[in-house]
Design an enzyme around this catalytic site. Structure first.
Site, PDB file in Angstrom:
ATOM      1  CD  GLU A 249      -1.638  -2.460   1.484  1.00 30.51           C
ATOM      2  OE1 GLU A 249      -0.470  -2.644   1.886  1.00 30.51           O
ATOM      3  OE2 GLU A 249      -2.471  -3.388   1.379  1.00 30.51           O
TER       4      GLU A 249
ATOM      5  CG  PHE B  77     -10.960  -3.968   4.998  1.00 28.49           C
ATOM      6  CD1 PHE B  77     -12.206  -4.201   5.571  1.00 28.49           C
ATOM      7  CD2 PHE B  77     -10.513  -4.843   4.011  1.00 28.49           C
ATOM      8  CE1 PHE B  77     -12.984  -5.278   5.170  1.00 28.49           C
ATOM      9  CE2 PHE B  77     -11.285  -5.925   3.600  1.00 28.49           C
ATOM     10  CZ  PHE B  77     -12.528  -6.151   4.189  1.00 28.49           C
TER      11      PHE B  77
ATOM     12  CG  ASP C  64      -9.904  -2.009   9.641  1.00 30.38           C
ATOM     13  OD1 ASP C  64     -10.278  -2.283  10.768  1.00 30.38           O
ATOM     14  OD2 ASP C  64     -10.710  -1.742   8.712  1.00 30.38           O
TER      15      ASP C  64
ATOM     16  CG  HIS D 277     -10.446  -7.200   7.972  1.00 34.01           C
ATOM     17  ND1 HIS D 277      -9.407  -7.757   8.687  1.00 34.01           N
ATOM     18  CD2 HIS D 277     -10.103  -7.349   6.657  1.00 34.01           C
ATOM     19  CE1 HIS D 277      -8.490  -8.238   7.847  1.00 34.01           C
ATOM     20  NE2 HIS D 277      -8.884  -7.998   6.619  1.00 34.01           N
TER      21      HIS D 277
HETATM   22  C1  LIG Z   1      -2.020  -4.619   4.657  1.00 33.36           C
HETATM   23  C2  LIG Z   1      -3.009  -5.493   3.967  1.00 33.36           C
HETATM   24  N1  LIG Z   1      -3.261  -5.285   2.668  1.00 33.36           N
HETATM   25  C3  LIG Z   1      -4.151  -6.039   2.028  1.00 33.36           C
HETATM   26  C4  LIG Z   1      -4.841  -7.034   2.653  1.00 33.36           C
HETATM   27  C5  LIG Z   1      -5.897  -7.843   1.913  1.00 33.36           C
HETATM   28  N2  LIG Z   1      -5.423  -9.182   1.613  1.00 33.36           N
HETATM   29  C6  LIG Z   1      -5.644 -10.204   2.437  1.00 33.36           C
HETATM   30  S1  LIG Z   1      -4.972 -11.623   1.909  1.00 33.36           S
HETATM   31  C7  LIG Z   1      -4.383 -10.882   0.504  1.00 33.36           C
HETATM   32  C8  LIG Z   1      -3.601 -11.661  -0.512  1.00 33.36           C
HETATM   33  C9  LIG Z   1      -2.476 -12.368   0.113  1.00 33.36           C
HETATM   34  O1  LIG Z   1      -1.812 -13.139  -0.807  1.00 33.36           O
HETATM   35  P1  LIG Z   1      -0.628 -14.073  -0.322  1.00 33.36           P
HETATM   36  O2  LIG Z   1       0.279 -13.263   0.544  1.00 33.36           O
HETATM   37  O3  LIG Z   1      -0.040 -14.705  -1.509  1.00 33.36           O
HETATM   38  O4  LIG Z   1      -1.278 -15.129   0.655  1.00 33.36           O
HETATM   39  P2  LIG Z   1      -2.378 -16.229   0.282  1.00 33.36           P
HETATM   40  O5  LIG Z   1      -3.698 -15.591   0.427  1.00 33.36           O
HETATM   41  O6  LIG Z   1      -2.112 -16.704  -1.079  1.00 33.36           O
HETATM   42  O7  LIG Z   1      -2.170 -17.285   1.309  1.00 33.36           O
HETATM   43  C10 LIG Z   1      -4.714  -9.549   0.502  1.00 33.36           C
HETATM   44  C11 LIG Z   1      -4.324  -8.629  -0.583  1.00 33.36           C
HETATM   45  C12 LIG Z   1      -4.568  -7.206   4.021  1.00 33.36           C
HETATM   46  N3  LIG Z   1      -5.201  -8.120   4.739  1.00 33.36           N
HETATM   47  N4  LIG Z   1      -3.644  -6.440   4.645  1.00 33.36           N
END
Ligand SMILES: Cc1ncc(C[n+]2csc(CCOP(=O)(O)OP(=O)(O)O)c2C)c(N)n1
Ligand SMILES: Cc1ncc(C[n+]2csc(CCOP(=O)(O)OP(=O)(O)O)c2C)c(N)n1
Ligand SMILES: [Mg+2]
Ligand SMILES: [Mg+2]
Lengths: 334, 324, 334, 324
Positions: C70, C93, C95, C139
Site C-alpha cells: 500500500e 479496508f 484498517d 477489518h
Molecule cells: C495490509 C493489507 N493489505 C491487504 C490485505 C488484503 N489481503 C488479504 S490476503 C491478501 C492476498 C495475500 O496473498 P498471499 O500473501 O499470496 O497469501 P495467500 O492468500 O495466497 O495465502 C490480501 C491482498 C490485508 N489483509 N492487509
C-alpha cells in the site's frame, strides 16, 4: 534540598534507573546508542536530541541502534515485549509514526483484546511532539489525538521534569503499550526532580494552579502557556484553575469535572489541529457530564486547520499561546 | 561497469556541470557559516561533498523528467535547476521563497522544474517517484523519474516496496543510492544487510551499477547509460554512488563518531569538486570565472533573503486546499 | 421514473462515468481489475467486494492491479496525481491505512501547503469503514476521526446510494486528496439514483428527516440507525431532525447549528471509538457556538473504547444502534 | 538444495506429521462445508492444499520456538499444536474459544504454544517475529522464530524491512514464503518482481532455499537444516515452498481467474497429503486409524462449538488494558 534538572535529563534519569532495575529492559531506536561501530567515539548521539546519551556506556548492548526502518524495529519492540523483554523504543518525531502506524494501531493496541486478554506488551514508544523549533510540516505535529482515539494504547504527555520522570517510570512498568509524547519545546526547561525513582500513576491530572473563575484544561507544551496566561489574568482579577492532564488516555475526567463544577467555565487547549483533537474531546465530555454547572459556552484553543508552516513568523502565529488562552478566557468571562 | 577520468563530454556540459556543483558547494558552505552565526532558522542537512552525484545525474534530465529528493535536498534542487535566490529565501523562510517560506530547507520543491520536493520523511519520495514514472510511461514520451536516497533511508519499507512496484510495473525510474557511509551517526553496515547494492537490486529484478560517486565522470557516464535504457522502455534501475558527507548529519553534529581524521581526509583527499577541476580539462580561467559568478550569486541570495520581508500573517491559512 | 440501485453499484457507476469523461483518470488497488493475467477469466474481482468490477473490461489498462504494497501504490497514486493523472486508489479496508499512513498524512495532505500552494493532487482514496460483517478487530474500524484531524485531506462518508454517486463524482473532480469512506455494511442497500452524472458539493449536510424536538447528527452507517430511531421516537411523540453530515471535512456546521438552534437538543452519533471522534467534535463545536440555545446536555453515542470483537453477539453489542440513539434522546428529553 | 521422497525420519514423527496434516485438511474441508451452510460467522481463508508446509516446518519446533502467521492461519496453528477444539470454538465466536471468541479466524493465537497470532494485516507478523527472534537471541538458549507469508504479502514493506533488520541484527528468524501462485486473484508475477526468492533473500544478505512445498519430505529436510543453522547462531534464512491453494482466496471466491482445470488438477494431481500417504511408508491401517481419529475430533469440535454459549456481554469490555 531540591535538585533542578531539565525535562530531557529527567527522562534520561528515568530510563537509566529502570535499566538498572530491570536487566531485561531494552532500549532501541535510531542512534539511541549513537556512533557505535562507526570507527570513532561511541555514545555520541543518544537519539537525535540526545535523550538517551550515556546509557550505552552504562548498559552496553541493551541499548541498540536500529536501522531507520520504523516498521521493523517498532514491530520488533512489540514482539520482544510480547516475548518477555520490555522495550523502550524511540520514534524520533511523532510525525514519523505514519511509516509504522500499523504496528501500533493494529498490533500492539489490539493484541491483548483479540487474543482474549492473554497478551502483555510492556512497551513504551518514546516520541517528540509539537512545534516551536522551526521543524516545518513534518517535524512539528502533535497527533496525540490520533493515539488517544485508539483503544489499547495509553497516551502520556508530560509538561514538567518531575512529571516526565515519574510518568516514564510508570510507563515502563505498565504491562501494556504506552505512547510517551515528549514536548521537544520543553526539553531544556528545568524543575525540581527527586533523585530516587518514583512512579506517577496514570489517569491523575495535576492541578497546576488553583483559581475559581475558570478552568483551563490542557497538557504538554500548552501547560506553561496556560500558566503564563493565568498569571497575567490574575493581574486583571481573574483566577484560573490550570489542569495539566498528564495522561490523555486514560483521562482523569473527574478532576476536570470537579474544577468545572467549581468555576462553571471551561477553556480546553491543545496545540494540535482543531478537528477531533483533545480540546474537542474535553469540551464534549465536560458538557455532557456537567452541563448544568456551565455558566458560559466552553471555549477551545487550538492551532489552525493547516500544516505547520516553516517560516518563524508564521509558526509563531500558528502555535496557540498565552495570548489565545487569555482571549478565550476573556470571551468566556464576558 | 566502472567509469573514470575524462570523457568526450561537450564543453558546454562540462562548464554547466561545474557551475552547478560549485553553486551547491558555495551555497552549502555559506549556510554552514550562517547557521553557526545563528541567522538561519530551523535545522538543515548540507549536501557538500556529494555534488558530483546530483549533478552527474541531473545533467541528463530535462524539466519534464522528475526527481524526488530527501532531507538532504539542496544539491538535488540546484542540480535540477531550481532558482538559487528563491531557494535561499525559502531556507530563511521569507517572501519570495520558492515555497513562499512555508516549506523551508526540507520541503523545497519546484514542480515546474520537475523537482517533486525534498522530504522530511525518509524513503517517502520513492512511492511518489513511482507515480511520476507511471505518468511518464503512460504519456509515452520517454520521460523518466529519479529518486534519491541515502544508505540509511533506502532500507525504509517505502523504498523497498517501490523497488518491487517499479519492477513489476516496468517503470522508468532510477533509484539512486548516495552511499556516504552514515545514517546520522550509524555506519552503513549497521543499517544495511548487504554490502552490494547490485544484490539488493537483483532482489527486486533490477540491474544496478556501482560507481565512485566522487568521480563526476563515472557518475555521468553510468547515469547516462541507465537513463537511456529507461527512456527506451527498459524499466527501473539502481545506481549506487559511493560518496562522502563533508559536514555533520545536520548542523551542530560534531561527527565525533567518525574515525579520527576521517572528516579532514574527506575535505583534503576526497573532494569531488577538486577532482573535477583537475580532470575536466576546463581552464583555470574558466573555472575561476565560474567561481566568481557563483560566489556573487550566493552572496546576493543571502543579502536578498535577509532583506526580504517575512510572509504576511494571513498566508498562514492559504494553500491547504485547492479553491475554485 | 426513479431507478433504484445499491450503494455499491452507485459507486461503480460514478467511477464508470468519470472514467469515460476523463481519459487520464486511473484506478488502482488490489485486484481492482481482478484476475488479469492469471490464466483464466479477467475482471472476476473488482476489489475485494467487487465495487470496481466491469471497469477493466471497459477501460483496460487504466484499471491497474497493484501488488499488496500500500505504501508504494498509494504513494504512486499521489505521485501520478501530482504529475497530471488523477487517480482513484483503493485501500480495501481503512484498517489497512496503518501501513501507508505516511503517504497520506505527510505527503498528500501537506504538499500543497508545504510547496507554497502550487501542488494539485487530484486523488481519491477509496476505503471501506465500519463494523457489522464479523470482520473482527482489523477489518471493522471507522477511523474517520483520524483523517478528519489532518488538514489537507477531505473526508467523505456517504449513507445512501444517491449520495455515494454524487459525492464520488465530486471527489474525483476535486483537485486535492479525498479520503472516501464507504460503509461496507450499507453496500447492498438500495435507493433512487439518477443515471446521468451529477456531483454533490462537499460541505453540505443533508437533513434526512425533519423534526423539532432534538437534532440527531451523524454520518455513514449510523444514518439508517438514526432514522430508525427517529421513526420509533415519532411513535412516542418525539420528532427528531436527523442530519447526515455526508462530508466530515469540510464540515457543514451551519446546518447543524441551525437545527440545534431550532431544537435546543443535540445527540451526536459516531460508530467509532469514543475518544476524540466525530461525536465529540460535533458536540464541542456546537456547544461553543450555540451554547445558549441548548436546553439540555448534548449526548454522544459511540462504540465502547475497545477494539471490535469478532463474536457476533459481542459485535452486535459493540455497534451503537437505534436503541442507543433512542436512549440518548430519552436522556436528553428528560 | 532439493529434497524429495522418503527419508530416515522416525516413525513417531511421520505419524504425528500425518496426524497434523490430516487434521488441517479435515478441519478446513469441514469449515468449507459449514461456511456454505451458513453456520460460520465472518469470513475465513482456508489452508487446505498447503499442509505439508506448515507441518514440515513446525515438526522441528518446540513450544519455546515462536511463529507468526497470516490471514490464512489455521494450518500454522494446528501444526504448532494449538488446541483444535478451542480453535473451532474461536472460529464460531464462542465461549471456550482460544481467544474467548473475540479474535475469530484471523486472530487465533496461543502464546503458551509459541503461536503469536494469525494476522489480518499482510506482512505485519514479520516485525513481531523479529522481536521474538531478538528475545531468542538474547536468551541464548537456541530458540528460533518463524514467520509465514504468502507470495503476495511478502512484498509488504513490513516484511522487506524485517528481512533487512533480521540480517543486520543476525536474528534466528526464518522467513517462509508459501508461494501458492496467487494473492487473491492476482498471479505471483504481477505482485513480485523476482521469480527467484534466492535472489530476493540475497538482496538482504540471507541464504534461501526453494523446495517443492507439496513434498513434505523436501520441506521437512530443508527446514531442518535451516533451523539447525539458526539455532547455531547462523542468522536469518528464507525458505520458499512452492505450493497450491485448493479453495478460493476466501470462502465465496469462485476462482474463475485460474486457468480452466487448474483447481481440479490441484485436487487430483497436486495433493500433498496423498503424496505423503503414498511415500511415507506408513501402513494403510495406520493412516486409516489417524483418519478416523481426526474425523471424530473435527466432528466433535464442531458439535462442541455449536453447543458452546456465546460470550457474556460484559466480556465486551474486558482485556483492553492490563489491570492490576
Ligand atoms: C495490509 C493489507 N493489505 C491487504 C490485505 C488484503 N489481503 C488479504 S490476503 C491478501 C492476498 C495475500 O496473498 P498471499 O500473501 O499470496 O497469501 P495467500 O492468500 O495466497 O495465502 C490480501 C491482498 C490485508 N489483509 N492487509
Ligand atoms: C521516517 C523517518 N525516519 C527517520 C528520520 C530521521 N532521519 C533523518 S535523516 C536520517 C538518516 C538518513 O541517512 P541516509 O539515508 O544515509 O542519508 P544521509 O543523511 O546520509 O544523506 C534519519 C534517520 C526521518 N526523517 N524519517
Ligand atoms: Mg548516508
Ligand atoms: Mg499466495
Amino acid at each position: 534540598m531540591t535538585r533542578h534538572v531539565s525535562l530531557k535529563s529527567a527522562i534520561n534519569e528515568a530510563l537509566d534507573q529502570e535499566m538498572a532495575r530491570d536487566p531485561k529492559l531494552l532500549i532501541f531506536g535510531q542512534d539511541t546508542a549513537g556512533g557505535v561501530d562507526a570507527g570513532g567515539e561511541t555514545d555520541t548521539w543518544g537519539g537525535v536530541l540526545g535523550v538517551t546519551r550515556g546509557l550505552y556506556t552504562r548498559y552496553g548492548d541493551r541499548v541498540i541502534d536500529a536501522p531507520p526502518t520504523e516498521m521493523a524495529y517498532v514491530g520488533a519492540a512489540v514482539g520482544a515485549a510480547l516475548s518477555g523483554f520490555p522495550v523502550v523504543a524511540e520514534v524520533p518525531f511523532i510525525d514519523f509514526m505514519g511509516v509504522c502506524f500499523d504496528q501500533l494501531l493494529n498490533q500492539a493496541a489490539k493484541m491483548r483484546y483479540m487474543f482474549g486478554g492473554t497478551a502483555e506488551i510492556p512497551l513504551v514508544v518514546r516520541t517528540m511532539v509539537g512545534a516551536g523549533i522551526n521543524g516545518a510540516a513534518q517535524h512539528s505535529q502533535m497527533l496525540t489525538a490520533m493515539f488517544t482515539h485508539i483503544p489499547g494504547l495509553k497516551v502520556v504527555c508530560p509538561s514538567t521534569p518531575h512529571d516526565a520522570k515519574g510518568l516514564m517510570i510508570e510507563a515502563i512498568r505498565d504491562r501494556g503499550p504506552v505512547i510517551f509524547c515528549e514536548p521537544k519545546y520543553l526539553y531544556e526547561t528545568t524543575g525540581p526532580v527527586a533523585e530516587a525513582p518514583y512512579a506517577i500513576p496514570f489517569g491523575q491530572a495535576h492541578l497546576a494552579r488553583e483559581g475559581h473563575d475558570v478552568s483551563i484544561v490542557t497538557y504538554g507544551p500548552m501547560v506553561p502557556r496556560a500558566l503564563e496566561a493565568a498569571t497575567q489574568l490574575a493581574e486583571t482579577g481573574i483566577e484560573a484553575d490550570v489542569i495539566d492532564l498528564r495522561t490523555l488516555s486514560p483521562l482523569d475526567i473527574a478532576t476536570v469535572l470537579k474544577s468545572v463544577q467549581k468555576t462553571g467555565r471551561l477553556v480546553a487547549a491543545d496545540e494540535a489541529h482543531p478537528r477531533c483533537n483533545m480540546a474537542t474531546d474535553i469540551v464534549a465530555q465536560v458538557t455532557r457530564q456537567c452541563f448544568t454547572s456551565l455558566k458560559a459556552a466552553p471555549q477551545m484553543v487550538s492551532a489552525p486547520h493547516t500544516p505547520v508552516p516553516f517560516s518563524p513568523v508564521l509558526e509563531k502565529a500558528y502555535i496557540p499561546g498565552a495570548e489565545q488562552i487569555m482571549a478565550a478566557v476573556t470571551r468566556i468571562m464576558a | 561497469m566502472q567509469h573514470t577520468g575524462k570523457t568526450d563530454i561537450s564543453h558546454d556540459i562540462l562548464l554547466s556541470a561545474y557551475r552547478r556543483m560549485k553553486t551547491i558547494r558555495t551555497f552549502e558552505n555559506r549556510l554552514h557559516e550562517d547557521f553557526k552565526a545563528g541567522i538561519v532558522p530551523g535545522f538543515t542537512h548540507l549536501y557538500a561533498g556529494q555534488e558530483s552525484v546530483a549533478v552527474g545525474i541531473c545533467s541528463h534530465l530535462t524539466d519534464q523528467d522528475q526527481i524526488a529528493s530527501t532531507h538532504r535536498g539542496h544539491g538535488h534542487c540546484i542540480a535540477k535547476g531550481v532558482d538559487v535566490m528563491a531557494m535561499m529565501k525559502e531556507i530563511h523562510g521569507r517572501q519570495g521563497g520558492i515555497c513562499k517560506g512555508k516549506g523551508g530547507s526540507m520541503h523545497i520543491a519546484d514542480l515546474s522544474k520537475g523537482m517533486l520536493g525534498a522530504n522530511g520523511i525518509l524513503g517517502a519520495g520513492a512511492p511518489l517517484a513511482c507515480g511520476a514514472a507511471l505518468a511518464d510511461r503512460l504519456e509515452g514520451k520517454g520521460h523518466v523519474a529519479v529518486v534519491f536516497g541515502g544508505d540509511g533511508g533506502v532500507n525504509e519499507g517505502a523504498v523497498l516496496e517501490s523497488m518491487n512496484l517499479a519492477s513489476v510495473w516496468k517503470l522508468p525510474l532510477m533509484f539512486v543510492v548516495e552511499n556516504n557511509g552514515y545514517a546520522q551517526s550509524t555506519p552503513q553496515h549497521r543499517t544495511t544487510s548487504v554490502s552490494s547494492y547490485e544484490d539488493r537490486a537483483r532482489g527486486f529484478g533490477m540491474p544496478a551499477v556501482t560507481v565512485d560517486g566522487l568521480d563526476f565522470f563515472a557518475v555521468y557516464r553510468a547515469a547516462g547509460e541507465l537513463i537511456a535504457r529507461m527512456r527506451a522502455g527498459g524499466g527501473p534501475v539502481l545506481l549506487e554512488c559511493r560518496t562522502v558527507r563533508f559536514y555533520g548529519h545536520f548542523e551542530g553534529d560534531t561527527q565525533r563518531y567518525r574515525p579520527a581524521g576521517d572528516v579532514k581526509n574527506a575535505w583534503e583527499e576526497r573532494d569531488c569538486l577538486r577532482r573535477f577541476a583537475q580532470t575536466s580539462g576546463l581552464s583555470p580561467a574558466e573555472l575561476e570565472a565560474v567561481d566568481r559568478d557563483v560566489e556573487q550569486l550566493v552572496n546576493a541570495s543571502v543579502q536578498e533573503a535577509l532583506k526580504a520581508p517575512h510572509p504576511a500573517l494571513n498566508e498562514l491559512h492559504d494553500g491547504v486546499y485547492v479553491s475554485y
